[in-house]
Design a protein around this motif. Structure first.
Motif, PDB file in Angstrom:
ATOM      1  N   TYR A 187       1.086  -1.219   0.065  1.00 19.33           N
ATOM      2  CA  TYR A 187      -0.191  -0.187   0.111  1.00 19.33           C
ATOM      3  C   TYR A 187       0.979   1.238   0.100  1.00 19.33           C
ATOM      4  O   TYR A 187       1.697   1.448   0.947  1.00 19.33           O
ATOM      5  N   LYS A 228      -1.565  12.168   3.237  1.00 17.32           N
ATOM      6  CA  LYS A 228      -2.073  11.794   4.189  1.00 17.32           C
ATOM      7  C   LYS A 228      -2.951  10.608   3.837  1.00 17.32           C
ATOM      8  O   LYS A 228      -3.713  10.827   3.084  1.00 17.32           O
ATOM      9  N   ASN A 235     -22.027  15.978   0.266  1.00 17.19           N
ATOM     10  CA  ASN A 235     -22.040  15.366   1.582  1.00 17.19           C
ATOM     11  C   ASN A 235     -22.912  14.259   1.335  1.00 17.19           C
ATOM     12  O   ASN A 235     -23.622  13.742   0.826  1.00 17.19           O
TER      13      ASN A 235
HETATM   14  C1  SAM Z   1     -10.710   9.197   7.457  1.00 19.33           C
HETATM   15  S1  SAM Z   1     -10.875  10.251   6.028  1.00 19.33           S
HETATM   16  C2  SAM Z   1     -10.929   9.123   4.795  1.00 19.33           C
HETATM   17  C3  SAM Z   1      -9.476   8.536   4.534  1.00 19.33           C
HETATM   18  C4  SAM Z   1      -9.380   7.887   3.078  1.00 19.33           C
HETATM   19  N1  SAM Z   1     -10.461   6.950   3.006  1.00 19.33           N
HETATM   20  C5  SAM Z   1      -8.189   7.103   3.254  1.00 19.33           C
HETATM   21  O1  SAM Z   1      -8.001   5.798   3.233  1.00 19.33           O
HETATM   22  O2  SAM Z   1      -6.969   7.616   3.391  1.00 19.33           O
HETATM   23  C6  SAM Z   1     -12.665  10.846   6.246  1.00 19.33           C
HETATM   24  C7  SAM Z   1     -12.985  11.669   4.914  1.00 19.33           C
HETATM   25  O3  SAM Z   1     -14.484  11.425   5.007  1.00 19.33           O
HETATM   26  C8  SAM Z   1     -15.156  12.889   4.748  1.00 19.33           C
HETATM   27  N2  SAM Z   1     -16.371  13.282   5.110  1.00 19.33           N
HETATM   28  C9  SAM Z   1     -16.644  13.431   6.306  1.00 19.33           C
HETATM   29  N3  SAM Z   1     -18.009  13.600   6.577  1.00 19.33           N
HETATM   30  C10 SAM Z   1     -18.443  13.428   5.101  1.00 19.33           C
HETATM   31  C11 SAM Z   1     -19.575  13.298   4.648  1.00 19.33           C
HETATM   32  N4  SAM Z   1     -20.877  13.380   5.423  1.00 19.33           N
HETATM   33  N5  SAM Z   1     -19.871  12.995   3.397  1.00 19.33           N
HETATM   34  C12 SAM Z   1     -18.800  12.799   2.529  1.00 19.33           C
HETATM   35  N6  SAM Z   1     -17.439  12.849   2.922  1.00 19.33           N
HETATM   36  C13 SAM Z   1     -17.460  13.157   4.319  1.00 19.33           C
HETATM   37  C14 SAM Z   1     -13.652  13.996   5.201  1.00 19.33           C
HETATM   38  O4  SAM Z   1     -13.995  15.007   4.371  1.00 19.33           O
HETATM   39  C15 SAM Z   1     -12.498  13.198   5.233  1.00 19.33           C
HETATM   40  O5  SAM Z   1     -12.097  13.347   3.967  1.00 19.33           O
END
Ligand code: SAM
Length: 217
Positions: free
Chosen positions: A3, A9, A124
């Motif tokens: 990976y 990040k 969203n």
């Molecule tokens: C933990 S990160 C994702 C990490 C990614 N999957 C990775 O493996 O690197 C969570 C993401 O969810 C997004 N997020 C949070 N609430 C959300 C929503 N209601 N709808 C869409 N995206 C959302 C945030 O903007 C953030 O970028």
């Protein structure tokens, strides 16, 4: 299976977790992959590389994220998107790439070699998922909002995927700072009687219609 982090990040940074995740996907060989919560696009790129190896150009990746911190999104959980503790990366994105890695354009750029296979959506999940045709999706990586209601909404929108024998892999089942994730998954499973395996030392919840035997958890 390696990976890679692509100088960005990702939530799958912990040693061994990214390769565990890729192994899980390669077991299913999905053709229509949806990631809810793309962030910097690192998992997106890894998934596209893997699906390209398996299917050539015959796959689709759909990625959904807010891609923006604003007033409307202030109740959603967005990880720290900047490189505040890494001045070299800060410099690289500000002056060399001239990109915010947490933006639709930057993720598009990271995925440009798969431009015909990807579909990125800024929005969203509470609103957007209801409008997406889920009938073809055969794998979902659920890693967006971590609030109970958001996770439950996302899971409800994935009902068809699971019912059509697809897989929903949820991240952060055991994350103490986000207890709503576990509660939403547990409530969803109880209501729908799907099979849920907790794998990777409690980190992922894998939801499928039937229990699959002989799996190495
Ligand atoms: C933990 S990160 C994702 C990490 C990614 N999957 C990775 O493996 O690197 C969570 C993401 O969810 C997004 N997020 C949070 N609430 C959300 C929503 N209601 N709808 C869409 N995206 C959302 C945030 O903007 C953030 O970028």
């Amino acid at each position: 299976m390696e990976y890679k982090k692509y100088y960005r990040k990702t939530s799958l940074k912990q040693k061994g977790v990214g390769s565990f995740f890729l192994e899980e996907i390669s077991k299913k060989k999905p053709k229509y992959f949806l990631e809810i919560g793309v962030f910097h696009g690192v998992t997106a790129r890894n998934v596209c590389e893997l699906l390209f190896k398996i299917h050539g150009n015959n796959f689709q990746y759909i990625g959904l994220d807010l891609f923006e911190e604003n007033d409307e999104n202030k109740h959603e959980v967005i990880p720290n998107t900047s490189f505040s503790s890494n001045p070299i990366k800060q410099f690289y994105y500000k002056y060399i790439k001239r990109q915010n890695p947490y933006s639709l354009d930057a993720v598009k750029d990271l995925l440009k070699k798969f431009k015909d296979n990807i579909h990125l959506i800024k929005g969203n999940s509470n609103k957007v998922l209801k409008k997406i045709d889920m009938s073809k999706i055969d794998y979902v990586f659920l890693d967006g909002g971590h609030e109970y209601n958001t996770v439950l909404n996302d899971l409800n929108c994935c009902f068809e995927v699971i019912n059509n024998d697809g897989t929903v892999l949820c991240d952060d089942y055991d994350l103490k700072q986000a207890p709503g994730v576990k509660k939403a998954i547990d409530d969803f499973i109880e209501k729908n009687s799907f099979n849920c395996s907790i794998i990777c030392n409690g980190r992922f919840a894998k939801i499928e219609k039937f229990h699959i035997h002989n799996e190495n958890h």
